[in-house]
Design an enzyme around this catalytic site. Structure first.
Site, short mmCIF file in Angstrom:
data_model
loop_
_atom_site.label_atom_id
_atom_site.label_comp_id
_atom_site.label_asym_id
_atom_site.label_seq_id
_atom_site.Cartn_x
_atom_site.Cartn_y
_atom_site.Cartn_z
N CYS A 119 0.83 -1.22 0.00
CA CYS A 119 0.00 0.00 0.00
C CYS A 119 0.86 1.26 0.00
O CYS A 119 1.50 1.54 -0.99
CB CYS A 119 -1.02 -0.04 1.12
SG CYS A 119 -2.35 -1.20 0.72
N HIS A 167 -3.57 -5.56 0.34
CA HIS A 167 -3.17 -6.15 1.61
C HIS A 167 -3.16 -7.67 1.54
O HIS A 167 -4.19 -8.32 1.75
CB HIS A 167 -4.12 -5.69 2.72
CG HIS A 167 -3.88 -4.29 3.17
ND1 HIS A 167 -3.04 -3.97 4.22
CD2 HIS A 167 -4.34 -3.11 2.70
CE1 HIS A 167 -3.01 -2.66 4.38
NE2 HIS A 167 -3.80 -2.11 3.46
N GLU A 191 -2.09 -9.70 3.66
CA GLU A 191 -2.43 -10.29 4.96
C GLU A 191 -3.93 -10.35 5.19
O GLU A 191 -4.41 -11.01 6.12
CB GLU A 191 -1.75 -9.51 6.10
CG GLU A 191 -2.50 -8.28 6.61
CD GLU A 191 -2.53 -7.11 5.64
OE1 GLU A 191 -3.28 -6.15 5.89
OE2 GLU A 191 -1.79 -7.16 4.63
#
Length: 386
Positions: A272, A355, A357
């Protein structure tokens, strides 16, 4: 609970659009950039994600608070948003992990919210006119007066918010993803030499740190203004550039630090804002998106491979500014074809505008952490031969 018994609240956008609803969370007045998130779950992780610093988040899912909140799901030390907007609020959550209602949680941290408004109309407004500043208030219920306060607020473009969310001290993280949430057991063994990753904290999420730890990394988190020579004193096997809020082009110190670290030729992975910072350090430019990408179902990919990804950003890298001799685009956002991933052609540097994760969200992109680990192990093996 009867709506008529609730405290009135007012939402005013910078263009003068007015929405009247009811208060939840804290009373008071708050001003920020009004954006929307399309996720159907994970409101606590959204509220506590430092990338949302300076923003008032509209949730398009029609009811918020059903599962309450609990300390384990915070992505940082508490809510980072300036305010929250919902269609309806559940004041009596039903979930075995819940320790507090959403409204009480936001009230504890003095974060105002408004509900009872048409969030579909507000979302369409943002999509057509673009993300803009706005204010929620339980004190100022005269739209003209509140609009004057909104018009005094700075635009998100050009705003450096990293200093508000970065850690003030160096610390280490070793907790992996909890076994009950582990969706993809790693192949690391106790005999694998531990890797040291220095994570530059522009507003990092805890679940990013958990994924790095799950892949066998010792993670040292440093403030965003840490000089490059201090970072290299940890003799890292790799450098991680975290997510964060605001305009990436305004984070001049982070860009300069990253540019200096590239000379070490150590593996670098950015997510990001980290993706944008890496691009800027390599000579690319960024621009503000009309309303950004915020949700859990954003398609990204290139060359016949698609990942469904969790995203949260309002800026993107200008593809025409990328130095093609050195950098290649690895992923595009397949909704609007903006740049979603970069890789250096000769150096071990890569980044993504989403993202991996998740937390919450799909796990399609978790392989990127393994890719980072393999890059570090490869570099370490080469150095051992020298």
């Amino acid at each position: 609970m009867s709506l008529s018994a609730n405290q009135p609240a007012l939402l005013v956008l910078a263009d003068g659009t007015v929405y009247r609803g009811y208060s939840f969370g804290a009373a008071g007045t708050t001003i920020g950039e009004v954006v929307f998130n399309t996720g159907m779950t994970g409101y606590q992780e959204v509220l506590t994600d430092p990338s949302y610093c300076g923003q008032i988040v509209t949730f398009t899912y029609p009811e918020l608070g059903n599962t309450g909140v609990n300390p384990e799901d915070d992505e940082s030390q508490g809510p980072q948003v300036k305010g929250a907007i919902a269609r309806n609020i559940c004041h009596q959550p039903s979930n075995w992990r819940s320790t507090q209602s959403l409204s009480d949680y936001l009230n504890q941290y003095k974060i105002p919210g408004i509900y009872g408004i048409d969030t579909r109309a507000l979302t369409r407004k943002i999509r057509s006119s673009g993300a803009m500043n706005g204010a929620i208030s339980t004190e100022i219920l005269e739209p003209t007066e509140l609009l004057l306060r909104v018009q005094e607020a700075p635009s998100m473009a050009g705003l450096n918010l990293v200093s508000q969310v970065t850690t003030q001290t160096v610390y280490e993280w070793s907790d992996p993803t909890s076994p009950i949430w582990e969706f993809r057991p790693t192949q690391e063994t106790e005999t694998s030499p531990q890797l040291t990753v220095v994570a530059i904290d522009f507003g990092i999420k805890r679940n990013i740190l958990r994924r790095l730890a799950s892949y066998g990394c010792r993670v040292v988190i440093v403030p965003a203004d840490t000089p490059p020579e201090d970072i290299l004193k940890y003799n890292p096997d790799g450098i991680f550039l975290s997510n964060g809020p605001g305009d990436p082009a305004a984070v001049a110190e982070g860009i300069a630090t990253t540019k200096a670290l590239l000379a070490s030729q150590k593996p670098v992975f950015g997510i990001c804002m980290g993706h944008q910072i890496l691009g800027l350090s390599l000579g690319a430019e960024t621009f503000k998106l009309k309303f950004g990408h915020r949700g859990l179902n954003q398609p990204a990919g290139l060359r016949q491979r698609i990942e469904i990804t969790s995203q949260n950003h309002g800026f993107a890298i200008d593809p025409d500014s990328i130095p093609e001799a050195d950098i290649e685009i690895t992923h595009l956002n397949l909704n609007d074809r903006t740049v979603a991933g970069l890789r250096h052609k000769t150096l071990p540097l890569f980044s993504v505008q989403y993202h991996p994760e998740a937390s919450p969200g799909p796990h399609d992109a978790d392989y990127l952490f393994e890719q980072f680990v393999q890059s570090m192990r490869g570099q370490k093996a080469e150095a051992g031969k020298g």
